[in-house]
Scaffold this motif. Structure first.
Motif, short mmCIF file in Angstrom:
data_model
loop_
_atom_site.label_atom_id
_atom_site.label_comp_id
_atom_site.label_asym_id
_atom_site.label_seq_id
_atom_site.Cartn_x
_atom_site.Cartn_y
_atom_site.Cartn_z
N PHE A 145 0.91 -1.16 0.00
CA PHE A 145 0.00 0.00 0.00
C PHE A 145 0.94 1.20 0.00
N TYR A 146 1.35 1.60 -1.22
CA TYR A 146 2.45 2.55 -1.35
C TYR A 146 2.11 3.94 -0.81
N GLU A 147 0.84 4.20 -0.58
CA GLU A 147 0.45 5.46 0.05
C GLU A 147 1.05 5.57 1.45
N TYR A 148 1.50 4.43 1.99
CA TYR A 148 2.08 4.42 3.34
C TYR A 148 3.57 4.09 3.33
N ARG A 174 -7.76 -17.08 -3.49
CA ARG A 174 -6.30 -16.94 -3.54
C ARG A 174 -5.96 -15.52 -4.01
N LEU A 175 -4.92 -14.94 -3.44
CA LEU A 175 -4.39 -13.65 -3.90
C LEU A 175 -2.95 -13.89 -4.34
N ARG A 176 -2.65 -13.65 -5.62
CA ARG A 176 -1.29 -13.86 -6.14
C ARG A 176 -0.73 -12.50 -6.52
N CYS A 177 0.34 -12.09 -5.84
CA CYS A 177 0.98 -10.81 -6.15
C CYS A 177 1.94 -11.01 -7.31
N VAL A 178 2.12 -9.98 -8.12
CA VAL A 178 3.05 -10.04 -9.25
C VAL A 178 4.49 -10.26 -8.77
N ALA A 205 5.36 -12.52 -6.88
CA ALA A 205 5.50 -13.98 -6.71
C ALA A 205 5.35 -14.48 -5.27
N TRP A 206 4.57 -13.78 -4.47
CA TRP A 206 4.10 -14.35 -3.20
C TRP A 206 2.57 -14.44 -3.28
N SER A 207 2.01 -15.26 -2.42
CA SER A 207 0.55 -15.42 -2.47
C SER A 207 -0.02 -15.71 -1.08
N THR A 235 -10.40 4.85 -8.65
CA THR A 235 -9.42 5.77 -8.08
C THR A 235 -9.39 5.62 -6.56
N THR A 236 -8.19 5.63 -6.01
CA THR A 236 -7.99 5.61 -4.55
C THR A 236 -8.03 7.03 -4.01
N LEU A 237 -8.34 7.14 -2.76
CA LEU A 237 -8.30 8.43 -2.05
C LEU A 237 -6.93 9.11 -2.23
N LEU A 285 -13.25 0.21 1.36
CA LEU A 285 -13.79 -0.47 0.19
C LEU A 285 -12.64 -0.73 -0.77
N ARG A 286 -12.43 -2.02 -1.13
CA ARG A 286 -11.34 -2.34 -2.07
C ARG A 286 -11.79 -3.42 -3.04
N LEU A 287 -11.12 -3.41 -4.16
CA LEU A 287 -11.45 -4.35 -5.23
C LEU A 287 -10.68 -5.66 -5.04
N TYR A 295 -6.02 -5.02 -7.38
CA TYR A 295 -6.96 -4.97 -6.24
C TYR A 295 -6.91 -3.60 -5.57
N ILE A 296 -7.33 -2.58 -6.27
CA ILE A 296 -7.17 -1.21 -5.76
C ILE A 296 -7.88 -1.00 -4.42
N LYS A 297 -7.17 -0.28 -3.53
CA LYS A 297 -7.65 -0.08 -2.15
C LYS A 297 -8.30 1.29 -1.96
N SER A 298 -9.05 1.39 -0.88
CA SER A 298 -9.62 2.67 -0.41
C SER A 298 -10.19 3.48 -1.59
N1 MTE Z 1 -4.04 0.00 -3.82
C1 MTE Z 1 -3.50 1.21 -3.57
N2 MTE Z 1 -4.31 2.27 -3.48
N3 MTE Z 1 -2.17 1.39 -3.37
C2 MTE Z 1 -1.30 0.34 -3.48
O1 MTE Z 1 -0.08 0.54 -3.32
N4 MTE Z 1 -1.01 -2.05 -3.92
C3 MTE Z 1 -1.53 -3.16 -4.72
C4 MTE Z 1 -2.96 -3.52 -4.32
N5 MTE Z 1 -3.76 -2.32 -4.13
C5 MTE Z 1 -1.82 -0.96 -3.77
C6 MTE Z 1 -3.21 -1.09 -3.91
C7 MTE Z 1 -0.70 -4.34 -4.66
S1 MTE Z 1 0.78 -4.25 -5.50
C8 MTE Z 1 -1.10 -5.50 -4.05
S2 MTE Z 1 -0.19 -6.93 -4.19
C9 MTE Z 1 -2.31 -5.56 -3.23
O2 MTE Z 1 -2.94 -4.28 -3.12
C10 MTE Z 1 -1.94 -6.01 -1.84
O3 MTE Z 1 -3.08 -6.15 -1.04
P1 MTE Z 1 -2.91 -6.55 0.51
O4 MTE Z 1 -1.94 -5.57 1.12
O5 MTE Z 1 -4.26 -6.48 1.10
O6 MTE Z 1 -2.33 -7.95 0.50
#
Ligand code: MTE
Length: 335
Positions: free
Chosen positions: A94-97, A147-151, A153-155, A184-186, A239-241, A251-254
Motif C-alpha cells: 500500500f504505497y500510500e504508506y 487466492r491472492l497472487r501478487c506479481v 511472486a508471493w501469495s 481511483t484511490t483516495l 472499500l477495495r477491489l 486490487y485497488i484499495k480505499s
Molecule cells: N491500492 C492502492 N491504493 N495502493 C497500493 O499501493 N497495492 C496493490 C494492491 N492495491 C496498492 C493497492 C498491490 S501491489 C497488491 S499486491 C495488493 O494491493 C496487496 O493487497 P494486501 O496488502 O491487502 O495484500
C-alpha cells in the motif's frame, strides 16, 4: 500476536483468527483443525510472522458491523489453507504508506474512513456521490475465500467479506458506451505519508481499471471485510477491489471513485512501467515478468529456511470460470 506454543495458550489469548474459525465454522471437520493448526504453528514459530500488527480488532461504524455479522458463509470449495490473519494484515503493499511491507500496518491506522463517499461517474444513467452506507444498503454481504497472487511472486488465501461488483454496476445503469471501469484511490497526503514523499515515483492517486465484462464477472468482488470483521486500513478500508484471477496490483484499495468509460483507462503500474505491468495482469505462469519467472509462488506464511514454494496456476486457478473472457486474445501481448 501469538508467540507461544499452542499448548501454552490460555483461552483468553486465542487469536482473532482462531475465534473466527471457531465462530464461522466454515471449514468443518478435519479441514478446520488443519487450518487452525497451520495458523497457530505458523504464528508460533515462523520467522516471517510480522511483528507490527497492533490493530487486530478494527472498529467500524455500527451499520457495517451489523452487515458483516449477517454475512453468509463462503459458498465455494476451499482446498487451500487460509492464511493467518497476522500475515494478511501485516505483510502489505500500500504505497500510500511507504514501500516496506510493514509500513501499511504501522501507519495506515491514521486514515479516517468514516464518513466515506464514493463518486460514480461517466457513462451511467444515474451518476452521483454516495455515502458508503447508502451504497451498501440492501446488499447482502458474503464471505469469499480467494487466492491472492501478487506479481512479486508471493501469495495468500484470504477470507474476504464483500459482494459482486456487478450488483453495484447494475444500479447505476451503464450506457451502451460504458466499456471499461476506472477506479481511483483516495488522495489525502495528510493521512497518507507516501503521497507526499520525495522518493515516490507514483503519480497519485493510485488508479486501476477493468474491462466491463471483467467487472461484471461474479468473481469480481468489492470487499469491506476480512476474517468476518471490518477491513483493516492497511488492507484498503473501507472499500477495495478483489479480482482473484489477476495479479494483486489490480486490487485497488480505499476506493473513492468509479468511472464508467468508453476508452481503456490509465492504470498506475502500467503508466509507471508499461513493459513490466499491463492492463490485464492475468495471473499466468507461462508469461514471465521481464525480471523474474512467474512459474512459482511463495505461499505465505513461508519461512526463510524452508520457503513454501508452490506452482502458480493459470488465471490463479480460476481458469474454468474466466478463461472464456480472453479466448481470442494473445495473453503474451495483452499481459
Ligand atoms: N491500492 C492502492 N491504493 N495502493 C497500493 O499501493 N497495492 C496493490 C494492491 N492495491 C496498492 C493497492 C498491490 S501491489 C497488491 S499486491 C495488493 O494491493 C496487496 O493487497 P494486501 O496488502 O491487502 O495484500
Amino acid at each position: 500476536m501469538l508467540i507461544k506454543r499452542p499448548s501454552d495458550i490460555p483461552s483468553s489469548e486465542i487469536t482473532p483468527e482462531a475465534i473466527y474459525h471457531a465462530r464461522r465454522d466454515f471449514m468443518r471437520g478435519a479441514m478446520s483443525v488443519a487450518a487452525l493448526g497451520v495458523g497457530v504453528a505458523a504464528a508460533s514459530n515462523s520467522m516471517a510472522a510480522p511483528a507490527h500488527v497492533t490493530d487486530v480488532d478494527v472498529k467500524g461504524p455500527a451499520w457495517l458491523t451489523q452487515q458483516l455479522a449477517a454475512a453468509s458463509a463462503n459458498k465455494g470449495v476451499i482446498t487451500d489453507t487460509i492464511t493467518p490473519y497476522e500475515h494478511i494484515t501485516g505483510y502489505n503493499n500500500f504505497y500510500e504508506y511507504g514501500y516496506n511491507k510493514t509500513d501499511p500496518a504501522e501507519k495506515a491506522h491514521v486514515l479516517t474512513t468514516n464518513p466515506w463517499t464514493v463518486e460514480i461517474a461517466g457513462e451511467v444513467a444515474k451518476p452521483g456521490t454516495f455515502a458508503l452506507e447508502d451504497l451498501l444498503k440492501g446488499i447482502a454481504l458474503e464471505e469469499r475465500v480467494y487466492r491472492l497472487r501478487c506479481v512479486e511472486a508471493w501469495s495468500m488465501v484470504v477470507p474476504w467479506v464483500g459482494f459482486s461488483l456487478a450488483e453495484l454496476i447494475q444500479r447505476f445503469e451503464p450506457t451502451s458506451k460504458a466499456k471499461y471501469l476506472a477506479f481511483t484511490t483516495l488522495e489525502r497526503p495528510a493521512e497518507m505519508p507516501g503521497q507526499k514523499s520525495r522518493f515516490s515515483t507514483i503519480d497519485w492517486p493510485y488508479r486501476e481499471g477493468l474491462r466491463m465484462d471483467e467487472a461484471m464477472h461474479p468473481l469480481t468482488t468489492l470487499a469491506v471485510g476480512l476474517y468476518g470483521k471490518v477491513l483493516p486500513n492497511q488492507n484498503g478500508a473501507p472499500l477495495r477491489l478483489v479480482v482473484p484471477w489477476k495479479y494483486g496490483f489490480k486490487y485497488i484499495k480505499s476506493i473513492v471513485k468509479i468511472e464508467f468509460t468508453e476508452k481503456q483507462p490509465k492504470t498506475t503500474w502500467s503508466m509507471l512501467a508499461p513493459d513490466e505491468y499491463g492492463f490485464y495482469a492475468n495471473v499466468n505462469p507461462q508469461v514471465s515478468h521481464p525480471r523474474w519467472s512467474q512459474a512459482e509462488e511463495r505461499r505465505l506464511p513461508s519461512g526463510l529456511l524452508k520457503p513454501n514454494i508452490i506452482p502458480t496456476q493459470l488465471f490463479n486457478g480460476y481458469a474454468e470460470q474466466v478463461a472464456h473472457l480472453y479466448k481470442d486474445m494473445d495473453l503474451r501481448k495483452f499481459y
